[in-house]
Motif scaffolding. Sequence first.
Motif, PDB file in Angstrom:
ATOM      1  N   ARG A 187       0.919  -0.962  -0.003  1.00  0.00           N
ATOM      2  CA  ARG A 187       0.027  -0.003   0.004  1.00  0.00           C
ATOM      3  C   ARG A 187       0.694   1.322   0.146  1.00  0.00           C
ATOM      4  NH1 ARG A 187      -2.869  -2.115   4.451  1.00  0.00           N
ATOM      5  NH2 ARG A 187      -2.180  -0.166   5.426  1.00  0.00           N
ATOM      6  N   TYR A 188       1.960   1.173   0.780  1.00  0.00           N
ATOM      7  CA  TYR A 188       2.739   2.370   0.891  1.00  0.00           C
ATOM      8  C   TYR A 188       3.645   2.470  -0.588  1.00  0.00           C
ATOM      9  CZ  TYR A 188       6.907   5.247   1.502  1.00  0.00           C
ATOM     10  OH  TYR A 188       8.147   6.222   1.568  1.00  0.00           O
ATOM     11  N   CYS A 189       3.953   1.688  -1.187  1.00  0.00           N
ATOM     12  CA  CYS A 189       4.708   1.551  -2.290  1.00  0.00           C
ATOM     13  C   CYS A 189       3.678   2.071  -3.599  1.00  0.00           C
ATOM     14  CB  CYS A 189       5.279   0.438  -3.048  1.00  0.00           C
ATOM     15  SG  CYS A 189       6.639  -0.116  -1.883  1.00  0.00           S
ATOM     16  N   ARG A 190       2.523   1.603  -3.419  1.00  0.00           N
ATOM     17  CA  ARG A 190       1.517   2.099  -4.567  1.00  0.00           C
ATOM     18  C   ARG A 190       1.156   3.698  -4.325  1.00  0.00           C
ATOM     19  NH1 ARG A 190      -2.785  -3.170  -4.305  1.00  0.00           N
ATOM     20  NH2 ARG A 190      -1.727  -4.068  -5.847  1.00  0.00           N
ATOM     21  N   GLY A 191       1.037   4.123  -2.815  1.00  0.00           N
ATOM     22  CA  GLY A 191       0.893   5.308  -2.821  1.00  0.00           C
ATOM     23  C   GLY A 191       2.004   6.171  -3.200  1.00  0.00           C
ATOM     24  N   MET A 192       3.282   5.988  -3.164  1.00  0.00           N
ATOM     25  CA  MET A 192       4.273   6.711  -3.535  1.00  0.00           C
ATOM     26  C   MET A 192       4.591   6.414  -5.243  1.00  0.00           C
ATOM     27  SD  MET A 192       5.777   8.262  -1.208  1.00  0.00           S
ATOM     28  CE  MET A 192       7.380   8.469  -1.582  1.00  0.00           C
ATOM     29  N   LEU A 193       4.252   5.325  -5.614  1.00  0.00           N
ATOM     30  CA  LEU A 193       4.692   4.993  -7.190  1.00  0.00           C
ATOM     31  C   LEU A 193       3.432   4.983  -8.122  1.00  0.00           C
ATOM     32  CD1 LEU A 193       7.267   2.384  -6.203  1.00  0.00           C
ATOM     33  CD2 LEU A 193       7.676   4.828  -6.943  1.00  0.00           C
TER      34      LEU A 193
END
Length: 191
Positions: free
Chosen positions: A38-44
């Motif tokens: 979820r964090y990586c999707r939020g960033m990328l």
Amino acid sequence: MSESVDTLNDTLLVARAQSGDLDAFEELVRRYQRGILRYCRGMLGNGPDAEDAVQDVLVTAWRRLPTLRAAEAVSTWLYRIASHRCIDIIRKRRPDGGDPAEREAEQTASESGRHPDTGPEGAVETRLALSELRHHVAALPVPQREAWTLRELHGLSYQDIADISGEPLPTVRGRIARARAALAERMDSWK
């Protein structure tokens, strides 16, 4: 009480994983993989870069596990690795014409207007508002996007975010405040 039990369990799992117990590491992966994704999707954005980043984070974590000294901080440590990986990916994207997470958010926002939802009016409005929010989050400067995502989407404390980003606590607070102010201003029409 539950948080201290989770911390104790993480500490035991890390100790076992550091001694070569692959099952213990797999349990840590099960516990944190969704949040890291979820964090990586939020960033990328939701593209393959986010999934690739998660895999890189987990491989890096396995390799660096012997260096982890504060086993009770395993979640912060994993998010720090994810943060560094996402920022590396974003830096590599820039010469090619910008951040694909921003382009993905723009595309989602424009598609939501072209493909009306057949559900109730409230669901359509919510979808449009979330799409616009994703667009505005993607447009935030990377440090603000990172801090806001960790705080608002992952519920991490300011101190954890400071530990992850390697920035002083006042800097983290300022980034989150600026991100909130910018998003509130940009989302004003949805009030």
